[in-house]
Motif scaffolding. Sequence first.
Motif, PDB file in Angstrom:
ATOM      1  N   ILE A 231      44.666  10.563  52.782  1.00  0.00           N
ATOM      2  CA  ILE A 231      45.053  10.233  51.416  1.00  0.00           C
ATOM      3  C   ILE A 231      45.403   8.754  51.357  1.00  0.00           C
ATOM      4  CG2 ILE A 231      46.793  10.646  49.625  1.00  0.00           C
ATOM      5  CD1 ILE A 231      47.030  13.486  50.726  1.00  0.00           C
ATOM      6  N   ALA A 232      45.010   8.131  50.281  1.00  0.00           N
ATOM      7  CA  ALA A 232      45.349   6.729  50.003  1.00  0.00           C
ATOM      8  C   ALA A 232      44.745   5.749  51.001  1.00  0.00           C
ATOM      9  CB  ALA A 232      46.866   6.544  49.923  1.00  0.00           C
ATOM     10  N   GLY A 233      43.728   6.173  51.771  1.00  0.00           N
ATOM     11  CA  GLY A 233      43.060   5.229  52.660  1.00  0.00           C
ATOM     12  C   GLY A 233      43.746   4.988  53.980  1.00  0.00           C
ATOM     13  N   LEU A 234      44.492   5.959  54.468  1.00  0.00           N
ATOM     14  CA  LEU A 234      45.183   5.830  55.755  1.00  0.00           C
ATOM     15  C   LEU A 234      44.578   6.820  56.740  1.00  0.00           C
ATOM     16  CD1 LEU A 234      47.451   4.831  57.611  1.00  0.00           C
ATOM     17  CD2 LEU A 234      48.962   6.493  56.492  1.00  0.00           C
ATOM     18  N   VAL A 235      44.111   6.314  57.888  1.00  0.00           N
ATOM     19  CA  VAL A 235      43.544   7.143  58.943  1.00  0.00           C
ATOM     20  C   VAL A 235      44.469   7.009  60.146  1.00  0.00           C
ATOM     21  CG1 VAL A 235      41.562   7.500  60.461  1.00  0.00           C
ATOM     22  CG2 VAL A 235      41.208   6.766  58.089  1.00  0.00           C
ATOM     23  N   GLU A 236      44.968   8.167  60.652  1.00  0.00           N
ATOM     24  CA  GLU A 236      45.919   8.119  61.758  1.00  0.00           C
ATOM     25  C   GLU A 236      45.452   8.978  62.923  1.00  0.00           C
ATOM     26  OE1 GLU A 236      50.237   7.408  60.114  1.00  0.00           O
ATOM     27  OE2 GLU A 236      49.325   9.144  59.118  1.00  0.00           O
ATOM     28  N   GLU A 237      45.799   8.517  64.136  1.00  0.00           N
ATOM     29  CA  GLU A 237      45.480   9.245  65.360  1.00  0.00           C
ATOM     30  C   GLU A 237      46.715   9.263  66.245  1.00  0.00           C
ATOM     31  OE1 GLU A 237      40.893   8.227  66.292  1.00  0.00           O
ATOM     32  OE2 GLU A 237      42.304   6.566  66.542  1.00  0.00           O
ATOM     33  N   LEU A 238      46.924  10.396  66.913  1.00  0.00           N
ATOM     34  CA  LEU A 238      48.048  10.531  67.830  1.00  0.00           C
ATOM     35  C   LEU A 238      47.721   9.837  69.147  1.00  0.00           C
ATOM     36  CD1 LEU A 238      50.849  11.860  68.161  1.00  0.00           C
ATOM     37  CD2 LEU A 238      49.659  13.819  69.177  1.00  0.00           C
ATOM     38  N   LEU A 239      48.558   8.899  69.536  1.00  0.00           N
ATOM     39  CA  LEU A 239      48.391   8.208  70.818  1.00  0.00           C
ATOM     40  C   LEU A 239      49.169   8.910  71.932  1.00  0.00           C
ATOM     41  CD1 LEU A 239      48.701   4.478  69.675  1.00  0.00           C
ATOM     42  CD2 LEU A 239      46.617   5.770  70.179  1.00  0.00           C
ATOM     43  N   SER A 240      50.201   9.642  71.568  1.00  0.00           N
ATOM     44  CA  SER A 240      50.980  10.404  72.548  1.00  0.00           C
ATOM     45  C   SER A 240      50.134  11.567  73.067  1.00  0.00           C
ATOM     46  CB  SER A 240      52.242  10.967  71.899  1.00  0.00           C
ATOM     47  OG  SER A 240      53.032   9.947  71.343  1.00  0.00           O
ATOM     48  N   PRO A 241      50.347  11.981  74.318  1.00  0.00           N
ATOM     49  CA  PRO A 241      49.583  13.112  74.853  1.00  0.00           C
ATOM     50  C   PRO A 241      49.836  14.417  74.100  1.00  0.00           C
ATOM     51  CG  PRO A 241      50.603  11.887  76.633  1.00  0.00           C
ATOM     52  CD  PRO A 241      51.162  11.345  75.352  1.00  0.00           C
ATOM     53  N   ASP A 242      51.019  14.558  73.493  1.00  0.00           N
ATOM     54  CA  ASP A 242      51.377  15.776  72.772  1.00  0.00           C
ATOM     55  C   ASP A 242      52.599  15.471  71.911  1.00  0.00           C
ATOM     56  OD1 ASP A 242      53.755  16.104  74.487  1.00  0.00           O
ATOM     57  OD2 ASP A 242      52.304  16.683  76.019  1.00  0.00           O
ATOM     58  N   LEU A 243      53.208  16.504  71.359  1.00  0.00           N
ATOM     59  CA  LEU A 243      54.365  16.319  70.481  1.00  0.00           C
ATOM     60  C   LEU A 243      55.657  16.803  71.123  1.00  0.00           C
ATOM     61  CD1 LEU A 243      52.719  17.508  67.164  1.00  0.00           C
ATOM     62  CD2 LEU A 243      53.120  15.165  67.929  1.00  0.00           C
ATOM     63  N   THR A 244      55.701  16.880  72.434  1.00  0.00           N
ATOM     64  CA  THR A 244      56.854  17.470  73.103  1.00  0.00           C
ATOM     65  C   THR A 244      57.911  16.454  73.538  1.00  0.00           C
ATOM     66  OG1 THR A 244      55.738  17.440  75.243  1.00  0.00           O
ATOM     67  CG2 THR A 244      55.501  19.445  73.905  1.00  0.00           C
ATOM     68  N   ASP A 245      57.716  15.181  73.257  1.00  0.00           N
ATOM     69  CA  ASP A 245      58.719  14.172  73.576  1.00  0.00           C
ATOM     70  C   ASP A 245      59.661  13.988  72.389  1.00  0.00           C
ATOM     71  OD1 ASP A 245      57.949  13.408  76.236  1.00  0.00           O
ATOM     72  OD2 ASP A 245      56.202  12.414  75.363  1.00  0.00           O
ATOM     73  N   ASP A 246      60.635  13.135  72.541  1.00  0.00           N
ATOM     74  CA  ASP A 246      61.582  12.851  71.468  1.00  0.00           C
ATOM     75  C   ASP A 246      60.995  11.889  70.443  1.00  0.00           C
ATOM     76  OD1 ASP A 246      63.593  14.448  72.583  1.00  0.00           O
ATOM     77  OD2 ASP A 246      64.182  12.843  73.950  1.00  0.00           O
ATOM     78  N   PHE A 247      59.775  11.411  70.680  1.00  0.00           N
ATOM     79  CA  PHE A 247      59.112  10.488  69.770  1.00  0.00           C
ATOM     80  C   PHE A 247      57.613  10.745  69.821  1.00  0.00           C
ATOM     81  CE2 PHE A 247      59.081   8.604  73.917  1.00  0.00           C
ATOM     82  CZ  PHE A 247      57.803   8.084  74.030  1.00  0.00           C
ATOM     83  N   GLU A 248      56.902  10.144  68.883  1.00  0.00           N
ATOM     84  CA  GLU A 248      55.436  10.173  68.917  1.00  0.00           C
ATOM     85  C   GLU A 248      54.940   8.752  68.677  1.00  0.00           C
ATOM     86  OE1 GLU A 248      54.173  12.738  65.749  1.00  0.00           O
ATOM     87  OE2 GLU A 248      55.171  11.528  64.244  1.00  0.00           O
TER      88      GLU A 248
END
Length: 190
Positions: free
Chosen positions: A97-114
């Motif tokens: 939406i609104a022209g934003l393309v995002e990709e996860l750089l973290s290996p997963d979502l199990t840390d305290d940050f992404e």
Amino acid sequence: MRHSLPDQPATLGADLRALRKARGLTLSDLSSVLGRSVGWLSQVERDKSEPSITDLRQIASVLNVPVSMLFRHAAAPAHEAGHIVRSDARRPIGSKIAGLVEELLSPDLTDDFEMVHSTFEPKSCITTPVTRPTQEVGYMVSGQLDLWIAGAEHSVKAGDSFRIRGEAFRWSNPSSEPAVAIWVIAPPVY
């Protein structure tokens, strides 16, 4: 702190648990909204049960993430799992939406940050401010963004960084070139 064991790559269940907790939901809260039992959801989070595509769509909707975020991503070689994310194996997150393309750089979502790679298309913007219960730091890799953070306007370009601490913000890419930023967000929101 949440950590995956080095020899156990993060799974769909681990990601679901991290997303649920990041949103302050208990197993009971989420299972109630989904119309499923706590036991079923617990088994999904422990990878003892595989949710259907309908279940994944409903879970994604409740957790406010795109369903593609919940699809299994390409498995990393065993010696890299949980540590390395190759550029061709990044998971798409958020919405375009609104022209934003995002990709996860973290290996997963199990840390305290992404960590997120964000590409803002030329002349793209959001007009409605976003407020998240997070602390976020961004680093501009290329291009330029106009940011409104807590009502103050800022223009940032390649090499600049910024911080947002639970404040309302919005963005605009006034340029005819894409802008790329790396974000670190705590706790994970995707």
